[in-house]
Design an enzyme around this catalytic site. Structure first.
Site, PDB file in Angstrom:
ATOM      1  N   GLN A 201      -2.986   5.349   3.113  1.00 31.47           N
ATOM      2  CA  GLN A 201      -2.235   4.760   1.914  1.00 31.47           C
ATOM      3  C   GLN A 201      -1.577   5.252   0.889  1.00 31.47           C
ATOM      4  OE1 GLN A 201      -3.650   1.521   0.961  1.00 31.47           O
ATOM      5  NE2 GLN A 201      -1.476   1.708  -0.461  1.00 31.47           N
TER       6      GLN A 201
ATOM      7  N   LYS B 177      -8.698  -3.837   1.997  1.00 30.06           N
ATOM      8  CA  LYS B 177      -9.190  -3.801   3.288  1.00 30.06           C
ATOM      9  C   LYS B 177      -9.826  -3.423   3.889  1.00 30.06           C
ATOM     10  CE  LYS B 177      -3.855  -2.084   3.282  1.00 30.06           C
ATOM     11  NZ  LYS B 177      -3.076  -0.850   2.950  1.00 30.06           N
TER      12      LYS B 177
ATOM     13  N   ASP C  70      -0.582   0.504  10.950  1.00 27.38           N
ATOM     14  CA  ASP C  70       0.841   0.719   9.877  1.00 27.38           C
ATOM     15  C   ASP C  70       1.954   0.267  10.513  1.00 27.38           C
ATOM     16  OD1 ASP C  70       0.035   0.226   7.302  1.00 27.38           O
ATOM     17  OD2 ASP C  70      -0.533   1.583   6.125  1.00 27.38           O
TER      18      ASP C  70
END
Ligand code: NAD
Length: 293
Positions: free
Chosen positions: A96, A52, A119
Site C-alpha cells: 500500500q 481490499k 498492482d
C-alpha cells in the site's frame, strides 16, 4: 445523463470472480491468496487495505495483512517482500502506497516478483502493457476500462483527454485508451500541471479522465455537451456534518458537470470501487498463471 455506477459494475465483476474461484478450487487448485503490506497508520491507507482484505473474503480468496511500524527500516521491508516472493502459497503481493520517507518506493516495487505484481506497478508489467502484451494492468486504469466495457461506451476515434500523468493512473490510462483494442482506439491528449489552455483542450474532449487530486477542479465550462466524464479523484475534505469529520470529493464538480454529460462516474461509488474489483481480477489471474507455469 447516465451514471456509470461503480457499485453495480464492481458487484458484477466480483460475482464473476467468485464463480471462477469456485470452479478453480473444485478443479483441485488452491485458494487464490493476496498478501497486502501496510506500513504505518495513515487513515486513508488503512481504509483502502481493510476494504481490499474484506473484498478478498467476499470472492473466496485468502488474504494476509502484514503490518509494519511507520519507522520500519528499508532492509526489513525488503526482507518481508522477498519472503512473500518465495512463498508458494502467495499469488499476489501489494504494497500500500505511499510509504514513509525513509523507504525508497521505487526500489520496493521493483523487488516484487512480476508474476505476483497484482498492482501492475513493476516496470516489467508497465513495459508489457505499453507493448500490448498480456500482463497485470494497474488496478485503477484497469477498473476504468472494465467500467467503459460494461456500459459498452464507444471509444474508437474519440478524443480522450486525461488530466494527470502519474504512473498509477494518468499515464497508464492514456496508454490503454490509445491501444488498438476495445475500449481504446482513442486519440489521447495527456494534460498535467504545466499544460497551457487546459480548458480549451478539455472542451474538445469526447472523454475526460480527471486524475489530478484537486477537489471539484473540472467545472461545467470545461466540458462539452454529451462528454463522458470519468472522475478518479479521491480527496478527503473537512466536513463537520459527517460523523467521520470529512467528506470524499472527486476531481469533478459533479453538480454542474453531470447535466452536460452522456455518462459520468460519481465519487464515491465510481472508479474507487472498480479499482478493488480490478485488483481482485489481477489476483485471480496471478493464481491462474501460476498453475500454467
Ligand atoms: P499524483 O499527485 O501522483 O498526480 C497528479 C497529477 O495531476 C500530476 O501528474 C500533475 O501533473 C497533475 N496536475 C496537478 N495539478 C494540475 C493542474 N492544475 N492541472 C492539470 N494537471 C494537474 O496523483 P495520482 O496518484 O494520480 O492521483 C490523482 C487522484 O486520484 C487523487 O485524488 C488520488 O487520491 C486519486 N486516486 C484514486 C484512485 C481510485 O481508486 N479511485 C486510485 C488512485 C488515485
Amino acid at each position: 445523463m447516465q451514471i456509470l455506477d461503480g457499485k453495480i459494475v464492481s458487484q458484477s465483476v466480483k460475482e464473476k470472480i467468485k464463480e471462477k474461484t469456485i470452479l478453480f478450487k473444485s478443479n483441485g487448485n488452491k485458494t487464490p491468496h493476496l498478501a497486502a503490506i501496510l506500513v504505518g497508520t495513515n487513515g486513508a491507507s488503512e481504509t483502502y487495505v481493510a476494504s481490499k482484505v474484506k473484498n478478498c473474503e467476499e470472492v473466496g480468496f485468502k488474504s494476509s495483512l502484514i503490518r509494519f511500524d511507520e519507522n520500519i527500516e528499508e532492509a526489513a521491508l525488503i526482507e518481508a517482500i522477498e519472503k512473500l516472493n518465495r512463498d508458494e502459497d502467495v499469488d499476489g503481493i501489494l504494497v500500500q502506497l505511499p510509504l514513509p520517507k525513509q523507504i525508497n518506493e521505487e526500489k520496493i516495487i521493483n523487488l516484487i516478483n512480476p508474476d505476483k505484481d497484482v498492482d501492475g506497478f513493476h516496470p516489467m508489467s508497465i513495459g508489457k502493457m505499453v507493448q500490448g502484451l498480456p500482463t497485470f494492468i494497474p488496478a485503477t486504469p484497469y477498473g476504468i476500462i472494465l467500467m467503459l466495457e460494461h456500459y459498452k461506451i464507444e471509444t474508437s476515434g474519440k478524443h480522450a483527454v486525461v488530466i494527470g500523468r502519474s504512473n498509477i493512473v494518468g499515464r497508464p490510462i492514456s496508454i490503454l485508451l490509445s491501444r488498438n483494442a476495445y475500449p481504446g482506439n482513442c486519440t489521447v491528449t495527456v494534460c498535467h500541471s504545466r499544460t497551457k489552455n487546459l480548458k480549451e483542450i478539455c472542451l474538445q474532449a469526447d472523454i475526460i479522465v480527471a486524475a489530478l487530486g484537486i477537489p471539484e477542479f473540472l467545472k461545467a465550462d470545461m466540458v462539452k455537451e454529451n462528454a463522458v466524464v470519468v472522475d478518479v479523484g479521491i480527496t478527503r475534505v473537512v466536513d463537520a456534518t459527517k460523523k467521520s469529520g470529512f467528506a470524499i470529493k472527486g476531481d469533478v464538480d459533479f453538480a454542474s458537470v453531470a447535466p452536460k454529460c452522456s455518462y459520468i462516474t460519481p465519487v464515491p461509488g465510481g472508479v474507487g470501487l472498480m479499482t478493488i474489483a480490478a485488483l481482485l481480477m489481477n489476483t485471480f489471474t496471478a493464481a491462474e498463471l501460476k498453475i500454467k507455469h
